[in-house]
Design a protein around this motif. Sequence first.
Motif, PDB file in Angstrom:
ATOM      1  N   ARG A   1      17.487  16.116   3.007  1.00 41.76           N
ATOM      2  CA  ARG A   1      17.388  17.562   3.233  1.00 41.76           C
ATOM      3  C   ARG A   1      16.675  18.252   2.070  1.00 41.76           C
ATOM      4  O   ARG A   1      15.879  19.159   2.284  1.00 41.76           O
ATOM      5  CB  ARG A   1      18.772  18.173   3.454  1.00 41.76           C
ATOM      6  N   MET A   2      16.953  17.816   0.857  1.00 39.07           N
ATOM      7  CA  MET A   2      16.295  18.410  -0.305  1.00 39.07           C
ATOM      8  C   MET A   2      14.795  18.147  -0.265  1.00 39.07           C
ATOM      9  O   MET A   2      13.985  19.048  -0.535  1.00 39.07           O
ATOM     10  CB  MET A   2      16.922  17.879  -1.595  1.00 39.07           C
ATOM     11  N   LYS A   3      14.409  16.930   0.096  1.00 40.07           N
ATOM     12  CA  LYS A   3      12.984  16.594   0.187  1.00 40.07           C
ATOM     13  C   LYS A   3      12.321  17.362   1.335  1.00 40.07           C
ATOM     14  O   LYS A   3      11.177  17.817   1.215  1.00 40.07           O
ATOM     15  CB  LYS A   3      12.786  15.090   0.336  1.00 40.07           C
ATOM     16  N   SER A   4      13.041  17.570   2.420  1.00 42.80           N
ATOM     17  CA  SER A   4      12.514  18.332   3.541  1.00 42.80           C
ATOM     18  C   SER A   4      12.299  19.792   3.131  1.00 42.80           C
ATOM     19  O   SER A   4      11.294  20.410   3.506  1.00 42.80           O
ATOM     20  CB  SER A   4      13.477  18.250   4.720  1.00 42.80           C
ATOM     21  N   MET A   5      13.211  20.320   2.323  1.00 45.60           N
ATOM     22  CA  MET A   5      13.068  21.682   1.832  1.00 45.60           C
ATOM     23  C   MET A   5      11.815  21.809   0.962  1.00 45.60           C
ATOM     24  O   MET A   5      11.053  22.771   1.075  1.00 45.60           O
ATOM     25  CB  MET A   5      14.306  22.089   1.030  1.00 45.60           C
ATOM     26  N   GLN A   6      11.583  20.808   0.118  1.00 43.43           N
ATOM     27  CA  GLN A   6      10.387  20.812  -0.723  1.00 43.43           C
ATOM     28  C   GLN A   6       9.127  20.800   0.138  1.00 43.43           C
ATOM     29  O   GLN A   6       8.176  21.551  -0.110  1.00 43.43           O
ATOM     30  CB  GLN A   6      10.383  19.599  -1.660  1.00 43.43           C
ATOM     31  N   GLU A   7       9.116  19.962   1.165  1.00 42.93           N
ATOM     32  CA  GLU A   7       7.949  19.872   2.041  1.00 42.93           C
ATOM     33  C   GLU A   7       7.723  21.175   2.799  1.00 42.93           C
ATOM     34  O   GLU A   7       6.579  21.586   3.026  1.00 42.93           O
ATOM     35  CB  GLU A   7       8.092  18.695   3.010  1.00 42.93           C
ATOM     36  N   THR A   8       8.804  21.843   3.189  1.00 35.58           N
ATOM     37  CA  THR A   8       8.685  23.135   3.860  1.00 35.58           C
ATOM     38  C   THR A   8       8.046  24.157   2.928  1.00 35.58           C
ATOM     39  O   THR A   8       7.174  24.926   3.328  1.00 35.58           O
ATOM     40  CB  THR A   8      10.070  23.635   4.326  1.00 35.58           C
ATOM     41  N   CYS A   9       8.449  24.144   1.675  1.00 36.54           N
ATOM     42  CA  CYS A   9       7.865  25.047   0.686  1.00 36.54           C
ATOM     43  C   CYS A   9       6.378  24.733   0.488  1.00 36.54           C
ATOM     44  O   CYS A   9       5.539  25.640   0.480  1.00 36.54           O
ATOM     45  CB  CYS A   9       8.627  24.950  -0.632  1.00 36.54           C
ATOM     46  N   PHE A  10       6.041  23.454   0.358  1.00 33.19           N
ATOM     47  CA  PHE A  10       4.639  23.068   0.187  1.00 33.19           C
ATOM     48  C   PHE A  10       3.807  23.493   1.400  1.00 33.19           C
ATOM     49  O   PHE A  10       2.664  23.933   1.262  1.00 33.19           O
ATOM     50  CB  PHE A  10       4.500  21.557  -0.012  1.00 33.19           C
ATOM     51  N   LYS A  11       4.383  23.372   2.596  1.00 32.63           N
ATOM     52  CA  LYS A  11       3.691  23.783   3.818  1.00 32.63           C
ATOM     53  C   LYS A  11       3.392  25.276   3.766  1.00 32.63           C
ATOM     54  O   LYS A  11       2.314  25.726   4.137  1.00 32.63           O
ATOM     55  CB  LYS A  11       4.537  23.437   5.041  1.00 32.63           C
ATOM     56  N   ARG A  12       4.347  26.069   3.287  1.00 31.97           N
ATOM     57  CA  ARG A  12       4.114  27.515   3.185  1.00 31.97           C
ATOM     58  C   ARG A  12       2.981  27.815   2.207  1.00 31.97           C
ATOM     59  O   ARG A  12       2.192  28.727   2.426  1.00 31.97           O
ATOM     60  CB  ARG A  12       5.391  28.235   2.765  1.00 31.97           C
ATOM     61  N   PHE A  13       2.896  27.044   1.138  1.00 36.65           N
ATOM     62  CA  PHE A  13       1.793  27.221   0.196  1.00 36.65           C
ATOM     63  C   PHE A  13       0.467  26.928   0.902  1.00 36.65           C
ATOM     64  O   PHE A  13      -0.508  27.656   0.744  1.00 36.65           O
ATOM     65  CB  PHE A  13       1.950  26.283  -1.010  1.00 36.65           C
ATOM     66  N   LYS A  14       0.444  25.865   1.673  1.00 36.19           N
ATOM     67  CA  LYS A  14      -0.792  25.453   2.335  1.00 36.19           C
ATOM     68  C   LYS A  14      -1.182  26.378   3.485  1.00 36.19           C
ATOM     69  O   LYS A  14      -2.303  26.306   3.983  1.00 36.19           O
ATOM     70  CB  LYS A  14      -0.669  24.015   2.834  1.00 36.19           C
ATOM     71  N   ASP A  15      -0.266  27.256   3.911  1.00 32.24           N
ATOM     72  CA  ASP A  15      -0.617  28.244   4.923  1.00 32.24           C
ATOM     73  C   ASP A  15      -1.677  29.208   4.404  1.00 32.24           C
ATOM     74  O   ASP A  15      -2.362  29.853   5.180  1.00 32.24           O
ATOM     75  CB  ASP A  15       0.618  29.044   5.357  1.00 32.24           C
ATOM     76  N   PHE A  16      -1.804  29.292   3.103  1.00 33.97           N
ATOM     77  CA  PHE A  16      -2.809  30.148   2.492  1.00 33.97           C
ATOM     78  C   PHE A  16      -4.112  29.355   2.347  1.00 33.97           C
ATOM     79  O   PHE A  16      -4.151  28.318   1.689  1.00 33.97           O
ATOM     80  CB  PHE A  16      -2.334  30.659   1.125  1.00 33.97           C
ATOM     81  N   LYS A  17      -5.153  29.864   2.960  1.00 33.13           N
ATOM     82  CA  LYS A  17      -6.431  29.174   2.986  1.00 33.13           C
ATOM     83  C   LYS A  17      -6.946  28.817   1.597  1.00 33.13           C
ATOM     84  O   LYS A  17      -7.538  27.761   1.393  1.00 33.13           O
ATOM     85  CB  LYS A  17      -7.458  30.045   3.717  1.00 33.13           C
ATOM     86  N   VAL A  18      -6.663  29.676   0.619  1.00 32.75           N
ATOM     87  CA  VAL A  18      -7.167  29.447  -0.734  1.00 32.75           C
ATOM     88  C   VAL A  18      -6.620  28.141  -1.330  1.00 32.75           C
ATOM     89  O   VAL A  18      -7.262  27.526  -2.168  1.00 32.75           O
ATOM     90  CB  VAL A  18      -6.865  30.665  -1.648  1.00 32.75           C
ATOM     91  N   LEU A  19      -5.448  27.693  -0.881  1.00 36.93           N
ATOM     92  CA  LEU A  19      -4.882  26.442  -1.389  1.00 36.93           C
ATOM     93  C   LEU A  19      -5.101  25.268  -0.440  1.00 36.93           C
ATOM     94  O   LEU A  19      -4.833  24.130  -0.790  1.00 36.93           O
ATOM     95  CB  LEU A  19      -3.382  26.608  -1.652  1.00 36.93           C
ATOM     96  N   ARG A  20      -5.565  25.545   0.750  1.00 39.27           N
ATOM     97  CA  ARG A  20      -5.720  24.503   1.761  1.00 39.27           C
ATOM     98  C   ARG A  20      -7.120  23.893   1.763  1.00 39.27           C
ATOM     99  O   ARG A  20      -7.306  22.732   2.104  1.00 39.27           O
ATOM    100  CB  ARG A  20      -5.399  25.106   3.132  1.00 39.27           C
TER     101      ARG A  20
END
Length: 96
Positions: free
Chosen positions: A37-56
């Motif tokens: 669950r902790m690793k899934s939370m981290q991946e969810t956070c990283f996904k939110r970062f990647k939602d921004f085109k500037v980081l994707r």
Amino acid sequence: IPSGVKLVGDSAYSSQPDKVTTTKDAHDTKTKKLFARMKSMQETCFKRFKDFKVLREAFRHGTGTDDKMEKIKTSFEAVAVLVQYDIENGHPLFEV
């Protein structure tokens, strides 16, 4: 990472046992589920970062290496603030 603090990570970080705890066969089921669950939370956070085109996508701003690095840093910090604001204002990752 402060002294005495460890993060939870996947097997890619197994070479850093002083900083990162990875799931091991010896862990009980409850610990394995918590780590998952902790690793899934981290991946969810990283996904939110990647939602921004500037980081994707490839970063094409700036005129030289130092200028580009400064702009990337500023962009990352801006995205981090926006994601944190979103998490704190109604869109949490989820409970561990």
